[in-house]
Write a protein that holds these residues in place. Structure first.
Motif, PDB file in Angstrom:
ATOM      1  N   GLY A 182      -5.755   2.763  -4.136  1.00  0.00           N
ATOM      2  CA  GLY A 182      -6.142   3.210  -2.577  1.00  0.00           C
ATOM      3  C   GLY A 182      -5.082   2.671  -1.758  1.00  0.00           C
ATOM      4  O   GLY A 182      -3.981   2.538  -2.037  1.00  0.00           O
ATOM      5  N   GLU A 183      -5.487   2.814  -0.440  1.00  0.00           N
ATOM      6  CA  GLU A 183      -4.508   2.460   0.541  1.00  0.00           C
ATOM      7  C   GLU A 183      -4.834   0.975   1.223  1.00  0.00           C
ATOM      8  O   GLU A 183      -5.759   0.260   0.651  1.00  0.00           O
ATOM      9  N   ILE A 184      -3.759   0.381   1.621  1.00  0.00           N
ATOM     10  CA  ILE A 184      -3.844  -0.814   2.428  1.00  0.00           C
ATOM     11  C   ILE A 184      -4.700  -0.857   3.541  1.00  0.00           C
ATOM     12  O   ILE A 184      -4.445  -0.131   4.513  1.00  0.00           O
ATOM     13  N   LEU A 185      -5.772  -1.533   3.560  1.00  0.00           N
ATOM     14  CA  LEU A 185      -7.012  -1.533   4.346  1.00  0.00           C
ATOM     15  C   LEU A 185      -6.300  -1.804   5.749  1.00  0.00           C
ATOM     16  O   LEU A 185      -5.601  -2.939   5.951  1.00  0.00           O
ATOM     17  N   TRP A 186      -6.678  -1.213   6.622  1.00  0.00           N
ATOM     18  CA  TRP A 186      -6.202  -1.728   8.445  1.00  0.00           C
ATOM     19  C   TRP A 186      -6.906  -2.929   8.645  1.00  0.00           C
ATOM     20  O   TRP A 186      -6.447  -3.678   9.548  1.00  0.00           O
ATOM     21  N   LEU A 204      -0.997   1.060  -5.020  1.00  0.00           N
ATOM     22  CA  LEU A 204      -1.280   1.441  -3.824  1.00  0.00           C
ATOM     23  C   LEU A 204      -0.593   2.581  -3.086  1.00  0.00           C
ATOM     24  O   LEU A 204       0.638   3.006  -3.758  1.00  0.00           O
ATOM     25  N   MET A 205      -1.080   3.443  -2.174  1.00  0.00           N
ATOM     26  CA  MET A 205      -0.700   4.494  -1.764  1.00  0.00           C
ATOM     27  C   MET A 205      -1.001   4.555  -0.135  1.00  0.00           C
ATOM     28  O   MET A 205      -1.788   3.911   0.357  1.00  0.00           O
ATOM     29  N   GLY A 206      -0.389   5.513   0.413  1.00  0.00           N
ATOM     30  CA  GLY A 206      -0.507   5.913   1.857  1.00  0.00           C
ATOM     31  C   GLY A 206       0.470   5.355   2.663  1.00  0.00           C
ATOM     32  O   GLY A 206       1.463   4.606   2.174  1.00  0.00           O
ATOM     33  N   MET A 226       4.465   3.009  -5.693  1.00  0.00           N
ATOM     34  CA  MET A 226       5.403   4.084  -5.547  1.00  0.00           C
ATOM     35  C   MET A 226       4.606   5.183  -4.641  1.00  0.00           C
ATOM     36  O   MET A 226       5.169   5.991  -3.912  1.00  0.00           O
ATOM     37  N   GLY A 227       3.265   5.050  -4.161  1.00  0.00           N
ATOM     38  CA  GLY A 227       2.621   5.641  -3.246  1.00  0.00           C
ATOM     39  C   GLY A 227       2.614   5.319  -1.830  1.00  0.00           C
ATOM     40  O   GLY A 227       2.225   5.935  -0.977  1.00  0.00           O
ATOM     41  N   LEU A 228       3.144   4.199  -1.971  1.00  0.00           N
ATOM     42  CA  LEU A 228       3.289   3.484  -0.271  1.00  0.00           C
ATOM     43  C   LEU A 228       4.581   4.062   0.352  1.00  0.00           C
ATOM     44  O   LEU A 228       5.505   4.362  -0.146  1.00  0.00           O
TER      45      LEU A 228
END
Length: 311
Positions: A182-186, A204-206, A226-228
């Motif tokens: 998933g993404e790094i949460l704001w 993680l990605m985004g 790799m998705g960050l």
């Protein structure tokens, strides 16, 4: 009993659930042993109610964390209203209420530190270097006065729990070397005391949050995802070109009324040209036949007379 330190031995056993009966236990350390199996907790409402430090690191614990694991940890759930860190409060609090006289070695912000006197306000959870799996339970957000959290080098999956936003005095967070996606949460940007962060070696990605102290963390905190993309990473986020429309967007913006008018005009013009062409072709054919008949009448009058009489 307030302190139980069994760390750095060769103990081979399952999790000692009988420890829950120690209602005054503040420090519980099992690190660097050979404990194995899942963490099993009873339904005792006051389990670990006074606990400030739990260190189960470097064992072979497996399975997921119980959903009720943090629910009765009252010493860690008291919401801290202070705007200073636990290190800063050393200078302000009365010495008689600051310390316990017990000595323990804990991992503080990536380094082992020997605490010869335990701060009464110090709280830490270290579950690193085990074989825990599954999601990190949302109940982790209950321990609002937690300062250090290390869950690195396990097999945790799922996303970063949104409840971490409740840990407003958290200063060190290590979730590295797991399978978190998933993404790094704001929401993590709310943790304004966070000075050490390690999310490396996950899935993680985004794009990276570009706000507050996230702008101060180095590239090493996010390696292996790799998705960050985005600063401080060298990998740039690729945005779709703004001047190019997709097929659906392009067709949705077409003026269909204008197209139908154009189609009608085009068809009308085409029919006019066709009609004019046929008219000219018919008139021309008649003139050609008249010319041929004239030639035959002049040169072959008898033949023309025979053809007209026969017709």
């Amino acid at each position: 009993m307030e302190v139980l330190n069994l760390g750095n031995n060769q103990i081979i056993d399952i999790f000692p659930s009988w420890v829950e009966a120690l209602s005054k236990l503040r420090i519980f350390i099992l690190k660097s042993n050979k404990f194995y199996g899942p963490i099993t907790l009873s339904q005792i409402n006051q389990s670990f109610s006074m606990l400030q430090i739990m260190d189960l690191s470097s064992n072979s614990f497996t399975g997921g964390l119980p959903s009720n694991m943090f629910q009765s940890w009252n010493a860690m759930t008291r919401e801290d209203k202070s705007q200073s860190t636990f290190l800063g409060r050393i200078l302000n609090a009365p010495r008689s209420t600051l310390y316990y006289q017990d000595t323990v070695i804990v991992m503080i912000k990536g380094k082992e530190r020997e605490l010869t006197k335990i701060l009464a306000i110090f709280t830490s959870i270290d579950l690193s270097n085990n074989h825990f799996q599954g999601d990190i339970p949302e109940s982790i957000g209950i321990v609002k006065s937690l300062h250090l959290l290390n869950m690195s080098n396990n097999g945790f999956t799922g996303q970063i729990p949104t409840s971490l936003e409740n840990l407003m005095v958290l200063e060190s967070l290590d979730l590295s070397q797991n399978n978190i996606s998933g993404e790094i949460l704001w929401q993590l940007t709310k943790l304004t005391f966070l000075s050490v962060l390690n999310l490396s070696q996950n899935n993680l990605m985004g794009s990276m949050p570009q706000i507050k102290q996230f702008l101060t963390f180095m590239n090493e905190s996010f390696l292996g995802n790799m998705g960050l993309c985005g600063p401080p990473l060298s990998r740039k986020c690729i945005a779709p070109p703004s001047d190019l429309l997709s097929f659906e967007d392009a067709t949705s913006e077409l003026d269909w009324e204008f197209m139908w008018i154009g189609f009608g005009v085009g068809c009308g013009a085409g029919m006019g040209v066709l009609f004019w062409t046929l008219t000219l072709w018919t008139k021309g054919r008649r003139e050609f036949y008249k010319f041929v008949d004239g030639m035959l009448l002049v040169n072959f009058p008898s033949t023309m007379f025979a053809l007209k009489s026969r017709s």
